[in-house]
Structures are given as C-alpha cells and as structure tokens.
Design a protein around this motif. Sequence first.
Motif, mmCIF file in Angstrom:
data_model
loop_
_atom_site.group_PDB
_atom_site.id
_atom_site.type_symbol
_atom_site.label_atom_id
_atom_site.label_comp_id
_atom_site.label_asym_id
_atom_site.label_seq_id
_atom_site.Cartn_x
_atom_site.Cartn_y
_atom_site.Cartn_z
ATOM 1 N N LEU A 19 0.826 -1.203 0.000
ATOM 2 C CA LEU A 19 0.000 0.000 0.000
ATOM 3 C C LEU A 19 0.862 1.256 0.000
ATOM 4 O O LEU A 19 2.036 1.226 0.382
ATOM 5 C CB LEU A 19 -0.924 0.006 1.217
ATOM 6 N N GLN A 20 0.267 2.343 -0.444
ATOM 7 C CA GLN A 20 0.928 3.652 -0.398
ATOM 8 C C GLN A 20 0.128 4.621 0.451
ATOM 9 O O GLN A 20 0.001 5.801 0.135
ATOM 10 C CB GLN A 20 1.067 4.202 -1.823
ATOM 11 N N ILE A 21 -0.439 4.107 1.537
ATOM 12 C CA ILE A 21 -1.291 4.918 2.400
ATOM 13 C C ILE A 21 -0.451 5.978 3.108
ATOM 14 O O ILE A 21 0.617 5.689 3.644
ATOM 15 C CB ILE A 21 -2.022 4.036 3.422
ATOM 16 N N THR A 22 -0.945 7.217 3.089
ATOM 17 C CA THR A 22 -0.270 8.317 3.758
ATOM 18 C C THR A 22 -1.253 8.978 4.718
ATOM 19 O O THR A 22 -2.468 8.888 4.563
ATOM 20 C CB THR A 22 0.223 9.359 2.744
ATOM 21 N N GLY A 23 -0.720 9.655 5.711
ATOM 22 C CA GLY A 23 -1.570 10.375 6.655
ATOM 23 C C GLY A 23 -1.820 9.580 7.921
ATOM 24 O O GLY A 23 -1.963 8.351 7.891
ATOM 25 N N LEU A 24 -1.857 10.284 9.052
ATOM 26 C CA LEU A 24 -2.047 9.629 10.343
ATOM 27 C C LEU A 24 -3.417 8.994 10.455
ATOM 28 O O LEU A 24 -3.560 7.876 10.954
ATOM 29 C CB LEU A 24 -1.840 10.659 11.469
ATOM 30 N N ALA A 25 -4.466 9.700 9.994
ATOM 31 C CA ALA A 25 -5.828 9.176 10.116
ATOM 32 C C ALA A 25 -5.987 7.871 9.351
ATOM 33 O O ALA A 25 -6.563 6.901 9.863
ATOM 34 C CB ALA A 25 -6.834 10.221 9.619
ATOM 35 N N SER A 26 -5.462 7.818 8.121
ATOM 36 C CA SER A 26 -5.585 6.601 7.310
ATOM 37 C C SER A 26 -4.819 5.445 7.944
ATOM 38 O O SER A 26 -5.278 4.299 7.931
ATOM 39 C CB SER A 26 -5.064 6.860 5.897
ATOM 40 N N THR A 27 -3.648 5.738 8.509
ATOM 41 C CA THR A 27 -2.856 4.684 9.170
ATOM 42 C C THR A 27 -3.590 4.132 10.387
ATOM 43 O O THR A 27 -3.647 2.915 10.592
ATOM 44 C CB THR A 27 -1.487 5.248 9.590
ATOM 45 N N ILE A 28 -4.153 5.023 11.201
ATOM 46 C CA ILE A 28 -4.908 4.568 12.378
ATOM 47 C C ILE A 28 -6.107 3.737 11.957
ATOM 48 O O ILE A 28 -6.418 2.703 12.562
ATOM 49 C CB ILE A 28 -5.342 5.777 13.225
ATOM 50 N N LEU A 29 -6.791 4.163 10.916
ATOM 51 C CA LEU A 29 -7.959 3.425 10.441
ATOM 52 C C LEU A 29 -7.564 2.041 9.945
ATOM 53 O O LEU A 29 -8.255 1.049 10.228
ATOM 54 C CB LEU A 29 -8.650 4.201 9.321
ATOM 55 N N TYR A 30 -6.464 1.940 9.215
ATOM 56 C CA TYR A 30 -6.030 0.633 8.705
ATOM 57 C C TYR A 30 -5.767 -0.338 9.850
ATOM 58 O O TYR A 30 -6.278 -1.468 9.859
ATOM 59 C CB TYR A 30 -4.771 0.793 7.848
ATOM 60 N N PHE A 31 -4.985 0.103 10.819
ATOM 61 C CA PHE A 31 -4.635 -0.811 11.908
ATOM 62 C C PHE A 31 -5.806 -1.012 12.871
ATOM 63 O O PHE A 31 -5.913 -2.070 13.505
ATOM 64 C CB PHE A 31 -3.397 -0.292 12.649
ATOM 65 N N GLY A 32 -6.686 -0.031 12.980
ATOM 66 C CA GLY A 32 -7.875 -0.220 13.812
ATOM 67 C C GLY A 32 -8.784 -1.301 13.261
ATOM 68 O O GLY A 32 -9.229 -2.199 13.996
ATOM 69 N N TYR A 33 -9.066 -1.241 11.960
ATOM 70 C CA TYR A 33 -9.901 -2.276 11.341
ATOM 71 C C TYR A 33 -9.172 -3.619 11.281
ATOM 72 O O TYR A 33 -9.802 -4.680 11.387
ATOM 73 C CB TYR A 33 -10.317 -1.836 9.944
ATOM 74 N N THR A 34 -7.857 -3.582 11.125
ATOM 75 C CA THR A 34 -7.085 -4.833 11.113
ATOM 76 C C THR A 34 -7.158 -5.527 12.463
ATOM 77 O O THR A 34 -7.241 -6.762 12.533
ATOM 78 C CB THR A 34 -5.625 -4.553 10.733
ATOM 79 N N MET A 35 -7.148 -4.762 13.550
ATOM 80 C CA MET A 35 -7.251 -5.361 14.880
ATOM 81 C C MET A 35 -8.605 -6.033 15.075
ATOM 82 O O MET A 35 -8.694 -7.074 15.730
ATOM 83 C CB MET A 35 -7.031 -4.288 15.952
ATOM 84 N N ILE A 36 -9.666 -5.460 14.505
ATOM 85 C CA ILE A 36 -10.981 -6.111 14.584
ATOM 86 C C ILE A 36 -10.947 -7.449 13.860
ATOM 87 O O ILE A 36 -11.429 -8.471 14.380
ATOM 88 C CB ILE A 36 -12.066 -5.193 13.984
ATOM 89 N N MET A 37 -10.379 -7.460 12.648
ATOM 90 C CA MET A 37 -10.283 -8.710 11.888
ATOM 91 C C MET A 37 -9.426 -9.737 12.613
ATOM 92 O O MET A 37 -9.740 -10.937 12.624
ATOM 93 C CB MET A 37 -9.743 -8.424 10.487
ATOM 94 N N ALA A 38 -8.318 -9.284 13.234
ATOM 95 C CA ALA A 38 -7.437 -10.203 13.954
ATOM 96 C C ALA A 38 -8.143 -10.811 15.168
ATOM 97 O O ALA A 38 -7.994 -12.006 15.458
ATOM 98 C CB ALA A 38 -6.162 -9.483 14.384
ATOM 99 N N LEU A 39 -8.930 -10.005 15.895
ATOM 100 C CA LEU A 39 -9.667 -10.521 17.052
ATOM 101 C C LEU A 39 -10.698 -11.559 16.628
ATOM 102 O O LEU A 39 -10.829 -12.624 17.250
ATOM 103 C CB LEU A 39 -10.357 -9.373 17.789
#
Length: 578
Positions: free
Chosen positions: A530-550
């Motif tokens: 990915l070429q995701i930039t920006g703090l908000a987009s990074t937080i969103l990616y890992f936030g949703y990833t943590m839901i999937m991981a749980l």
Amino acid sequence: MLLWLLGAALLARAAGFYLPGLAPVSFCEAGHDQVPDCRSTIELFVNRLDSVESVLPYEYTAFDFCSKNTEKRPSENLGQVLFGERIEPSPYKFEFKKSQECQKVCMRAYDTNNPSDKAKLDFLKKGMLLNYQHHWIVDNMPVTWCYDVEDGQKFCNPGFPIGCYVTEGGHPKDACVVNSNFNEKDAFYIFNHVDITIYYHIVEHEQLGLFELLFFLRSIMNSLVIVLFLSGMVAMIMLRTLHKDIARYNQMDSVEDAQEEFGWKLVHGDVFRPPRKGMLLSVFLGSGTQIFIMTFVTLFFACLGFLSPANRGALMTCAVVLWVLLGTPAGYVAARLYKSFGGEKWKTNVLLTAFLCPGVVFADFFVMNLILWGEGSSAAMPFGTLVAILALWFCISVPLTFIGAYFGFKKGIEHPVRTNQIPRQIPEQSFYTKPFPGIVMGGILPFGCIFIQLFFILNSIWSHQMYYMFGFLFLVFIILVITCSEATILLCYFHLCAEDYHWQWRSFLTSSFTAVYFLVYAIHYFFSKLQITGLASTILYFGYTMIMALIFFLFTGTIGFFACFWFVTKIYSVVKVD
C-alpha cells in the motif's frame, strides 16, 4: 478519457434461472416492445470516491462535481452502509442504441478570493494529489477505464482518476503519465471530459470469466496441494501412532503392566481438571462458536451465488444478521463449558458472553467511526444506523444469549474418567513440549493454507479490487478447519505423552496463534503493498485490522479447542482405565 463498460452489462434477451441479484436486465430501443419488461433508458450511477493512498472515502458530491440532486438516491442496505458505499444518481443518461456526442453536463466557475470556492478547489487539489478515483455504475456493473500502454496493449481499471498533478520539477504523477500533453510544471489537470462506450450482448446464456477462473486456479493450486499433502501426513501419523498406543494399553491386564504405564494414560485423572481462568476461556469459546457458524453459513450462501458482488452489501448484511441471531448458541456453549469447569458465577458468565468480545469490537469500530466523522468521510456511519446496530445487539442478540445460557446451565458435560482430588505433578518439559514453542509452531500450518486467499481478500478491502471467487474461499475455509484441528490434535497428543495435562488453554492458543501470523502479514502488506499516507488513514487501517485479527483469533481458537476436546474425550473413553 475513454471509459469502457466491459462484459455482459446489457442484455437484449435473457432466459433461464438466475440467482437473486444476478438476473440480467433487458434493454430495447425506445418505442419497441418485442421484449417484455425491457428498458430504453440506461442510467449511470456514481459511487463514493476512494484512493489507494488514503483509507478515507468521500461521497461524490464532496468534490463539487456535476450532480443530479433532484432525483432520489437508491436505498442502501446495512452492508453498503458499513462499507461506506454511497450510490447516487448522476446527470448522465443514455438511450439504448442511440449515440450522443458533445453533450454538456454542467459548468463550474470558481473565484479564488471567495473562501468557499477556494476551499472547494483546495479539496479538489488534495483529491488529485492522493489520486482519488471515480467509481461509476451502469446496469450494476462497474464502469472501467481502459488506456493504451506499451507494446500496443491496453490496461483497464475499475474506476478512473479525478485528475492528476505534474510536480514543480516537471515529473508527471499517477494518471498524468498516460498523456505526453500533461507537461506543464506545477499544474493540476482535472479530467472533466469523458467518452463513454457501452457494449451489450444479445445472448441467451454465456459463461463468462473463464480466463479469470483459470488464472485464479493456477495461483492457488500449489497451495492447495501442499495443504492437502500436509493434512494427510498429520492424519496418518495420528492414526498409526494412536492406534498402536490404544492397542498396547488395552492389552495391559496385569498389575505389573499397569505399573509400567507411561505417557498420556498416566494423566487420565487430571486431563479433565478445570483450567485456570475457565470463565474467560468459556466466554471466548462461546463467541468463537457464534463467529464460526456465522462464517460457515455466510460463505455457504456466497458459494451458491446468493451473496455475489452484484448484490451489493449482501455479504456484510448477511454476516451481521446471522451474528445477531446466533446469540443462542454462543450463550449455550459458554454456559455449558463454564459449568463443566465447575464455575458457579453464571450471571457473570452470560454477561461477559453477551458484552465482552462484541463490546471490544464495537468500541474499536466506534473510535474508527469518530475519526471518519472528523475527516468528513462517506464511510462514517450515520447516527441512525449506529443506533440501529445497538438496538440489534441489545434487543435481539443479548436476549438470545441469555436464552442459550439458560439451557446451557441446565446440563453440564459428563467426562469419561473421574478427576483426582490431588493434581499430579507435571515433570520437567523439554523445549519442544513447553507451551510457547508449541503454540508458535501450531499456527504456522493453518496460516500456510490461507495466505494466498488472504492476499486477494486484503486487495479487495484496501486496494479496491473485486473479490468474487467464493467457491474457492469456501474450500480454503474447510481446509483451514481441518488443518487447525489436525495441528492442534497432534500437539495435544505430544503434550499428553509428556504428562502435561493442561490442554484446554493450550489447544485454544495453539490454533488461535494463526491470528498473530495474520496480524504480522497485515503489517507487511501495509508497508509493502500500500501507499497509504496520513495519520488518520494509518490509524484506520490498523484499527480495522485489529478487529479482523480478534475475530480470527476467536474463530481459529474455537476450532482448535473443540477438535482437541473431541480427541481427548475419544481416547480416554476407548481405553481401559483402572
């Protein structure tokens, strides 16, 4: 710009049986009525705009494009709202088999001295810098942008950019490379002219996607062969070794033979001893059962074609509704296991089952939604939808969980052997039979059978690719269940032979450690693909990833526990225990 609508988007005649959401629409010229229920007007709808460089999608109207505000937007189901889809009517209208040229849609003029106009221009420039893409829809099919590349070939993309930017050094970014005329330094080019070509088929039946199917088959065939081979090896080892052990133990009739017992039979009086933190384990298993059944049923219907991408949002809607309705098995499993562990705090158990894991997911999701609200993204869930989800949770899922717990506590689980009052001392373990190394090794094989499918799924979520091979996904799901079960049973057997009878938590964590590998792979995917930039987009990616991981943690851990529970119950019920 040349936009191609490829595939069987428009059908003049259609016959036969079609699954829900897949029935083609018949079109005919205006004034012709040879085909019943045919349409002459072809409507073009617009969807949200997104970017591979940002997780934040925006509505079409956020960029001040030509719009049709007088028409009512199509109704959206729960799945579409959760995925942030915002389908709206557009001012682009066509008549079937009638060419139109040089049609002006609208005009926009901006005054940079006007703060409102300047804000609109700045937002438009930001969208071009981040390479935001249009997503248009005709006949429920995505409009595809095709352009010429090297060697006379064409490259097609499901969507097209709103514009592009040439840097101060004269370097064209993103779509500006497709045209040599985009050469002015430090300039923004907005793509405000489109040529739309619509193809249609006059057929009764046609099997599409054969090339894509073959490509996809080649990409996963090696993984499937390896997984099946390893699964067969694990099964063979278990059957041969365990068969010899049971035969040998059942032939021990004398006292001297009994004194020479070793391995897993020595711990028969402790193997069903309640585990530590039995409350938490039972809650995890109840929630994992709920997720497992939900996933199985959803993939089964998707495999049959009822939840195809053509039926937008149906997959997520089905999953959410099933999760709500499956509160009863979650409460039943958690309560019955907790009672078998000797637990007496049944009120705490049922409350944790109803609120712990769903509460963690909802809290994470709510924080992500606050960020989306703050950024003005179209993916932000409306307040009314948020209230509706809470109502489904509290008014349907929670009562069903209590009902399941009521029946679960009425009857516990009978074990084939009695538990000794004094726990047996566990001997010193080797490195390979210690908990952590076994748990780490146990997650490798299940992850190996899903990582290729995981790549395609992550692409569909974060790189805006369409995923439609649910038949193969269901096959990989079955292989994952088998692999998790066999790997956990194998390690459980080795630990019992080493006279370590703490198998409950270990079986759960051995299989659920696959979620840790999933998380590591998601981190690798973020930095490499990915070429995701920006703090908000990074937080969103890992936030949703943590839901999937749980969710994956609970799902795989539940598979491992019940496979090991079946195995332990089986072997201690078929041997003679003095």
